[in-house]
Structures are given as structure tokens and as C-alpha cells.
Design a protein around this motif. Sequence first.
Motif, PDB file in Angstrom:
ATOM      1  N   GLU A  91       9.236  -2.712  10.357  1.00 35.32           N
ATOM      2  CA  GLU A  91       9.069  -2.101   9.030  1.00 35.32           C
ATOM      3  C   GLU A  91       7.942  -1.078   9.034  1.00 35.32           C
ATOM      4  OE1 GLU A  91       8.510  -5.264   6.238  1.00 35.32           O
ATOM      5  OE2 GLU A  91      10.604  -5.904   6.346  1.00 35.32           O
ATOM      6  N   ARG A  92       6.826  -1.400   9.704  1.00 36.38           N
ATOM      7  CA  ARG A  92       5.715  -0.447   9.791  1.00 36.38           C
ATOM      8  C   ARG A  92       6.132   0.819  10.541  1.00 36.38           C
ATOM      9  NH1 ARG A  92       2.627  -4.971  10.954  1.00 36.38           N
ATOM     10  NH2 ARG A  92       2.685  -4.477  13.164  1.00 36.38           N
ATOM     11  N   GLU A  93       6.842   0.627  11.646  1.00 34.23           N
ATOM     12  CA  GLU A  93       7.294   1.783  12.422  1.00 34.23           C
ATOM     13  C   GLU A  93       8.264   2.641  11.619  1.00 34.23           C
ATOM     14  OE1 GLU A  93       8.886   0.085  15.973  1.00 34.23           O
ATOM     15  OE2 GLU A  93       6.905  -0.415  16.774  1.00 34.23           O
ATOM     16  N   GLU A  94       9.151   2.001  10.865  1.00 34.95           N
ATOM     17  CA  GLU A  94      10.111   2.731  10.034  1.00 34.95           C
ATOM     18  C   GLU A  94       9.384   3.508   8.946  1.00 34.95           C
ATOM     19  OE1 GLU A  94      13.711   4.191   8.859  1.00 34.95           O
ATOM     20  OE2 GLU A  94      13.280   2.973  10.629  1.00 34.95           O
ATOM     21  N   GLU A  95       8.379   2.897   8.333  1.00 38.80           N
ATOM     22  CA  GLU A  95       7.607   3.576   7.296  1.00 38.80           C
ATOM     23  C   GLU A  95       6.851   4.766   7.881  1.00 38.80           C
ATOM     24  OE1 GLU A  95       3.813   2.375   4.725  1.00 38.80           O
ATOM     25  OE2 GLU A  95       5.587   1.175   4.282  1.00 38.80           O
ATOM     26  N   LEU A  96       6.316   4.606   9.086  1.00 34.38           N
ATOM     27  CA  LEU A  96       5.613   5.717   9.729  1.00 34.38           C
ATOM     28  C   LEU A  96       6.567   6.853  10.067  1.00 34.38           C
ATOM     29  CD1 LEU A  96       3.172   3.832  12.105  1.00 34.38           C
ATOM     30  CD2 LEU A  96       2.587   5.155  10.072  1.00 34.38           C
ATOM     31  N   ARG A  97       7.775   6.511  10.464  1.00 34.68           N
ATOM     32  CA  ARG A  97       8.767   7.510  10.799  1.00 34.68           C
ATOM     33  C   ARG A  97       9.203   8.305   9.555  1.00 34.68           C
ATOM     34  NH1 ARG A  97      11.227   4.407  14.491  1.00 34.68           N
ATOM     35  NH2 ARG A  97      12.595   3.454  12.974  1.00 34.68           N
ATOM     36  N   GLN A  98       9.424   7.596   8.454  1.00 31.11           N
ATOM     37  CA  GLN A  98       9.916   8.241   7.243  1.00 31.11           C
ATOM     38  C   GLN A  98       8.802   8.808   6.375  1.00 31.11           C
ATOM     39  OE1 GLN A  98      12.265   5.391   5.177  1.00 31.11           O
ATOM     40  NE2 GLN A  98      13.937   5.457   6.648  1.00 31.11           N
ATOM     41  N   GLY A  99       7.600   8.370   6.596  1.00 31.28           N
ATOM     42  CA  GLY A  99       6.495   8.793   5.738  1.00 31.28           C
ATOM     43  C   GLY A  99       6.298   7.775   4.631  1.00 31.28           C
ATOM     44  N   TRP A 100       5.136   7.801   4.044  1.00 29.50           N
ATOM     45  CA  TRP A 100       4.804   6.810   3.025  1.00 29.50           C
ATOM     46  C   TRP A 100       5.485   7.152   1.717  1.00 29.50           C
ATOM     47  CZ3 TRP A 100       1.062   6.662  -1.209  1.00 29.50           C
ATOM     48  CH2 TRP A 100       0.886   5.375  -1.708  1.00 29.50           C
ATOM     49  N   LYS A 101       6.226   6.205   1.193  1.00 30.69           N
ATOM     50  CA  LYS A 101       6.896   6.383  -0.091  1.00 30.69           C
ATOM     51  C   LYS A 101       6.450   5.238  -0.992  1.00 30.69           C
ATOM     52  CE  LYS A 101      10.885   8.554   1.970  1.00 30.69           C
ATOM     53  NZ  LYS A 101      12.308   8.494   2.229  1.00 30.69           N
ATOM     54  N   PRO A 102       5.535   5.534  -1.912  1.00 28.62           N
ATOM     55  CA  PRO A 102       5.022   4.460  -2.766  1.00 28.62           C
ATOM     56  C   PRO A 102       6.107   3.941  -3.703  1.00 28.62           C
ATOM     57  CG  PRO A 102       4.189   6.569  -3.509  1.00 28.62           C
ATOM     58  CD  PRO A 102       4.928   6.807  -2.232  1.00 28.62           C
ATOM     59  N   ARG A 103       6.024   2.683  -4.003  1.00 27.36           N
ATOM     60  CA  ARG A 103       6.958   2.085  -4.959  1.00 27.36           C
ATOM     61  C   ARG A 103       6.373   2.260  -6.353  1.00 27.36           C
ATOM     62  NH1 ARG A 103       7.110  -2.759  -1.052  1.00 27.36           N
ATOM     63  NH2 ARG A 103       8.799  -2.163   0.322  1.00 27.36           N
ATOM     64  N   VAL A 104       7.136   2.838  -7.226  1.00 31.20           N
ATOM     65  CA  VAL A 104       6.664   3.107  -8.572  1.00 31.20           C
ATOM     66  C   VAL A 104       7.367   2.139  -9.523  1.00 31.20           C
ATOM     67  CG1 VAL A 104       6.474   4.830 -10.390  1.00 31.20           C
ATOM     68  CG2 VAL A 104       6.281   5.510  -7.994  1.00 31.20           C
ATOM     69  N   TYR A 105       6.561   1.444 -10.282  1.00 30.85           N
ATOM     70  CA  TYR A 105       7.108   0.520 -11.276  1.00 30.85           C
ATOM     71  C   TYR A 105       6.812   1.090 -12.663  1.00 30.85           C
ATOM     72  CZ  TYR A 105       7.280  -2.668  -7.339  1.00 30.85           C
ATOM     73  OH  TYR A 105       7.541  -3.235  -6.136  1.00 30.85           O
ATOM     74  N   ARG A 106       7.844   1.189 -13.479  1.00 31.96           N
ATOM     75  CA  ARG A 106       7.679   1.774 -14.800  1.00 31.96           C
ATOM     76  C   ARG A 106       7.928   0.703 -15.863  1.00 31.96           C
ATOM     77  NH1 ARG A 106      11.195   7.040 -13.438  1.00 31.96           N
ATOM     78  NH2 ARG A 106       9.660   8.018 -12.087  1.00 31.96           N
TER      79      ARG A 106
END
Length: 138
Positions: free
Chosen positions: A121-136
Motif C-alpha cells: 500500500e505504501r509503495e502504491e501510494e508513492l507511485r500514484q502520489g499522495w491523495k488525501p481522503r476528504v470527508y465532508r
Amino acid sequence: MAHRIITQVFVTGARVFGRAFAEAYKQASASQKYASAMRDNPTAANTLSASGLTLDEACRILNVSPPKGGEADLGRVHEQFKRLFDMNDPKKGGSFYLQSKVLRARERIELEVRQAEARREREEELRQGWKPRVYRDR
């Protein structure tokens, strides 16, 4: 004659103390070398879980193949665990010690799979870039 006995007791005591001191020094030196090796090689320190089982030992206890790249057949692991855990039930004449070893073996394999999954999961996040989860709030 008394001086001879006193000298002999003193010499014998010095030998015993000297040997004990030398043995303690050897053990302390070996312990220091081991701790140094564990600090220098972090993967060696991570081969054991809190229970002290290696992954290889856990796989041999449950009679399953080791996880390849963090992928394990957890269904097979749970089948073997249930069978061996029930077989070693103390109420049925089994051994609590063996039952606990089976439990620790299952936990060790699951720990290895969880760590590999977190690494992926960490490697996948590093590959795709950080995408914060936004809760509304609605």
C-alpha cells in the motif's frame, strides 16, 4: 602447615573466581556482538515476532508453504490452524503448550501477510502520489 592450607585455599579461590570472571566476560562479549549485529541488520531483528517464532518455523508447525511476496493462502492457514488447535484441546487430552504454539504460528503468518500488505500500500501510494481522503459533512 597452616600457611600451606591457607595458601592452597587462596589459590583455589583465585582460580575459581578467575574462571567465572573469564566466562562472564565471554558471554558479555558475545551478547554485545549479537546486539551489534541486530542493530546493523534490521531485517534480522524483524524475523522474530513477539512470540519468538520465525516465519519458517511457523510454516512448519502449520504445515503450509511460506508466503511468497507477502501472498499466502490464508484459507489453508486457517484450516490447518483450526484442525491442529482442536486436535490439541486440553479437554480432549491434548497439550496446552502445543495448542499455544499453533496459535502463535498462525499469528506469525498473519503478521507477515499484514506487513507485506502495508508495504504494498505504501509503495502504491508513492507511485500514484499522495491523495488525501476528504470527508465532508452533509
